[in-house]
Scaffold this motif. Structure first.
Motif, mmCIF file in Angstrom:
data_model
loop_
_atom_site.group_PDB
_atom_site.id
_atom_site.type_symbol
_atom_site.label_atom_id
_atom_site.label_comp_id
_atom_site.label_asym_id
_atom_site.label_seq_id
_atom_site.Cartn_x
_atom_site.Cartn_y
_atom_site.Cartn_z
ATOM 1 N N ASN A 120 4.113 -5.936 -6.577
ATOM 2 C CA ASN A 120 4.017 -5.248 -5.057
ATOM 3 C C ASN A 120 5.217 -5.847 -4.513
ATOM 4 O O ASN A 120 5.665 -5.138 -3.406
ATOM 5 C CB ASN A 120 2.794 -6.106 -4.377
ATOM 6 N N ILE A 159 2.309 0.161 5.227
ATOM 7 C CA ILE A 159 0.973 -0.554 4.927
ATOM 8 C C ILE A 159 0.565 -0.797 3.463
ATOM 9 O O ILE A 159 0.303 -1.801 2.978
ATOM 10 C CB ILE A 159 -0.208 0.225 5.570
ATOM 11 N N ALA A 160 0.875 0.221 2.479
ATOM 12 C CA ALA A 160 0.597 0.241 1.219
ATOM 13 C C ALA A 160 1.449 -0.980 0.503
ATOM 14 O O ALA A 160 0.760 -1.991 -0.212
ATOM 15 C CB ALA A 160 1.005 1.406 0.562
ATOM 16 N N VAL A 161 2.674 -1.131 0.933
ATOM 17 C CA VAL A 161 3.304 -2.082 0.146
ATOM 18 C C VAL A 161 2.986 -3.525 0.826
ATOM 19 O O VAL A 161 3.109 -4.445 0.044
ATOM 20 C CB VAL A 161 4.844 -1.905 0.008
ATOM 21 N N ALA A 197 0.348 -4.598 2.757
ATOM 22 C CA ALA A 197 -0.938 -4.892 2.300
ATOM 23 C C ALA A 197 -1.223 -5.400 0.725
ATOM 24 O O ALA A 197 -1.729 -6.369 0.370
ATOM 25 C CB ALA A 197 -2.069 -3.769 2.551
ATOM 26 N N GLY A 198 -0.507 -4.781 -0.203
ATOM 27 C CA GLY A 198 -0.463 -5.107 -1.476
ATOM 28 C C GLY A 198 0.103 -6.496 -1.962
ATOM 29 O O GLY A 198 -0.299 -7.294 -2.623
ATOM 30 N N LEU A 254 -7.429 -6.589 1.277
ATOM 31 C CA LEU A 254 -6.034 -6.203 1.289
ATOM 32 C C LEU A 254 -5.673 -5.237 0.381
ATOM 33 O O LEU A 254 -4.881 -4.043 0.607
ATOM 34 C CB LEU A 254 -5.054 -7.416 1.219
ATOM 35 N N PHE A 255 -6.299 -5.389 -0.942
ATOM 36 C CA PHE A 255 -6.125 -4.249 -1.909
ATOM 37 C C PHE A 255 -6.783 -2.920 -1.605
ATOM 38 O O PHE A 255 -6.249 -1.964 -1.915
ATOM 39 C CB PHE A 255 -6.240 -4.802 -3.459
ATOM 40 N N SER A 286 -4.405 -1.394 0.964
ATOM 41 C CA SER A 286 -3.155 -0.859 0.250
ATOM 42 C C SER A 286 -3.501 0.363 -0.601
ATOM 43 O O SER A 286 -2.683 1.451 -0.423
ATOM 44 C CB SER A 286 -2.710 -1.865 -0.664
ATOM 45 N N ALA A 291 -3.742 3.211 1.658
ATOM 46 C CA ALA A 291 -2.389 3.753 2.250
ATOM 47 C C ALA A 291 -1.851 4.491 1.018
ATOM 48 O O ALA A 291 -1.048 5.554 1.393
ATOM 49 C CB ALA A 291 -1.844 2.431 2.697
ATOM 50 N N VAL A 292 -1.801 3.952 0.203
ATOM 51 C CA VAL A 292 -1.210 4.636 -1.291
ATOM 52 C C VAL A 292 -1.630 6.236 -1.318
ATOM 53 O O VAL A 292 -0.892 6.813 -1.592
ATOM 54 C CB VAL A 292 -1.516 4.118 -2.630
ATOM 55 N N ALA A 312 -2.772 0.428 -7.995
ATOM 56 C CA ALA A 312 -3.359 0.237 -6.875
ATOM 57 C C ALA A 312 -5.051 0.094 -7.165
ATOM 58 O O ALA A 312 -5.620 -0.766 -6.570
ATOM 59 C CB ALA A 312 -3.410 0.866 -5.715
#
Length: 149
Positions: A28, A70-72, A74-75, A92-93, A96, A99-100, A132
């Motif tokens: 991440n 958000i993806a990166v 939150a990851g 959180l995952f 993520s 968002a991914v 993810a």
């Protein structure tokens, strides 16, 4: 007389937990670095790219960039929470992953990235989706097995 048999102890973490959590954090953080590199591209740097990549880069809508953000992050926060054995890592995952999916929807269905990068350009986006998903599953397993505080 008190009955202590009702008190449940936390099950021990698997021996591979810490290694997996550290790998999740490294993965991440690489995503965060990719994001920073993406947003730090100057017009001069973009001009050095081949024309097809310039067009692809300049056509990314704001919502796809927000999804990437958000993806990166939150990851990365999920990975830190995982290392700290906090239940919030699952949520959180999940954020993520969603968002991914939004970001990759743009890449796969709304842009011409396949034409620009060819079939080899789909390897990394597919890896991002799979990892993810694995992180969501891993954190769900930890939550179900009561590994987290």
């Amino acid at each position: 007389m008190s009955d202590n048999s009702q008190i449940s102890e936390k099950p021990p973490l698997p021996h591979w937990f810490k290694v997996a959590a550290i790998l999740a954090l490294v993965w991440n953080l690489l995503g965060v670095m990719a994001f920073v590199g993406h947003i730090m591209m100057t017009p001069e740097m973009i001009a050095e790219l081949p024309m097809a990549e310039q067009a692809l880069y300049s056509s990314v809508p704001l919502w796809a960039t927000i999804a990437f953000t958000i993806a990166v992050f939150a990851g990365a926060l999920g990975s830190v929470a995982l290392l700290m054995k906090k239940r919030i890592c699952y949520h959180l995952f999940m954020v993520s992953l969603i968002a991914v999916i939004v970001q990759m929807y743009h890449s796969f269905f709304m842009s011409n990235s396949f034409e620009v990068y060819g079939p080899g350009g789909t390897v990394m986006p597919i890896m991002v989706i799979v990892i993810a998903l694995l992180l969501v599953r891993f954190s769900a397993k930890g939550k179900d097995n009561n590994w987290f505080a």
